[in-house]
Design an enzyme around this catalytic site. Structure first.
Site, PDB file in Angstrom:
ATOM      1  N   HIS A  68     -14.625  -0.974  13.085  1.00  0.00           N
ATOM      2  CA  HIS A  68     -15.525  -1.981  13.578  1.00  0.00           C
ATOM      3  C   HIS A  68     -16.770  -1.841  12.810  1.00  0.00           C
ATOM      4  O   HIS A  68     -17.932  -2.525  13.163  1.00  0.00           O
ATOM      5  CB  HIS A  68     -15.807  -1.357  14.947  1.00  0.00           C
ATOM      6  CG  HIS A  68     -16.565  -0.032  15.019  1.00  0.00           C
ATOM      7  ND1 HIS A  68     -15.916   1.021  14.682  1.00  0.00           N
ATOM      8  CD2 HIS A  68     -17.808   0.240  15.469  1.00  0.00           C
ATOM      9  CE1 HIS A  68     -16.886   2.014  14.705  1.00  0.00           C
ATOM     10  NE2 HIS A  68     -18.051   1.573  15.281  1.00  0.00           N
ATOM     11  N   HIS A  83     -21.967  -3.689  11.452  1.00  0.00           N
ATOM     12  CA  HIS A  83     -21.411  -2.966  12.646  1.00  0.00           C
ATOM     13  C   HIS A  83     -21.286  -4.026  13.612  1.00  0.00           C
ATOM     14  O   HIS A  83     -21.719  -4.610  14.485  1.00  0.00           O
ATOM     15  CB  HIS A  83     -22.489  -1.690  13.426  1.00  0.00           C
ATOM     16  CG  HIS A  83     -21.901  -0.825  14.307  1.00  0.00           C
ATOM     17  ND1 HIS A  83     -21.438  -1.129  15.338  1.00  0.00           N
ATOM     18  CD2 HIS A  83     -21.806   0.591  14.324  1.00  0.00           C
ATOM     19  CE1 HIS A  83     -20.923  -0.222  16.229  1.00  0.00           C
ATOM     20  NE2 HIS A  83     -21.404   0.981  15.464  1.00  0.00           N
TER      21      HIS A  83
END
Length: 162
Positions: A68, A83
């Site tokens: 992620h 992110h």
């Protein structure tokens, strides 16, 4: 003579958008760790597609096991953190596909990660993506170039060198 003819040379570095979507101020990201600027300066992007491309030339320094988030050390010495989402770490990589690994060299436009945005939203997670310059002390300024809708590859952050 050079300055007189051509003016001051632009000594800035520009980063392009890694994601298609909508740029928002980092202060509006729904997570205090990012919004406070604790991790650096940058912008948030609300993605409309699930492709994340390299916003600068550099080397992958961190690829999170949950896929992620990715960190890149650019050729210009900026450390970038992209992110995807804020609490998507709880998905343990589900709905994410990584195309890079630590130590890999990347250039602007290389595919880093793909994610299934709709499935992540259905699972109840926010996919707003902070894009941060993690070592802003190396630069005189780090500022957003634009807010609002953005296409992949549009300039979004300008950094002035020290």
């Amino acid at each position: 003579m050079f300055k007189k003819l051509f003016g001051k040379k632009d000594n800035s570095i520009k980063l392009v958008s890694p994601i298609k979507g909508e740029i928002i101020p980092i202060e509006e990201v729904n997570d205090q760790t990012f919004a406070s600027g604790m991790l650096g300066k940058g912008v948030g992007i609300k993605p409309t597609e699930g492709k994340v491309l390299a916003p600068a030339n550099g080397e992958i320094t961190i690829m999170f096991p949950t896929k992620h988030a990715v960190s890149i050390l650019t050729e210009d010495g900026a450390e970038l953190l992209i992110h995807i989402g804020l609490d998507t770490v709880n998905l343990q990589g589900e709905h994410f596909t990584s195309y890079v690994e630590v130590g890999q060299k990347v250039k602007v436009g290389d595919l880093l990660v793909e994610f299934e945005a709709e499935k992540i939203k259905e699972a109840g997670y926010d996919i707003t993506s902070p894009v941060l310059v993690c070592n802003p002390d190396n630069f005189e300024s780090v500022e957003a170039i634009k807010y609002g809708p953005v296409e992949l590859g549009e300039e979004i952050i300008k950094m002035g060198r020290k």
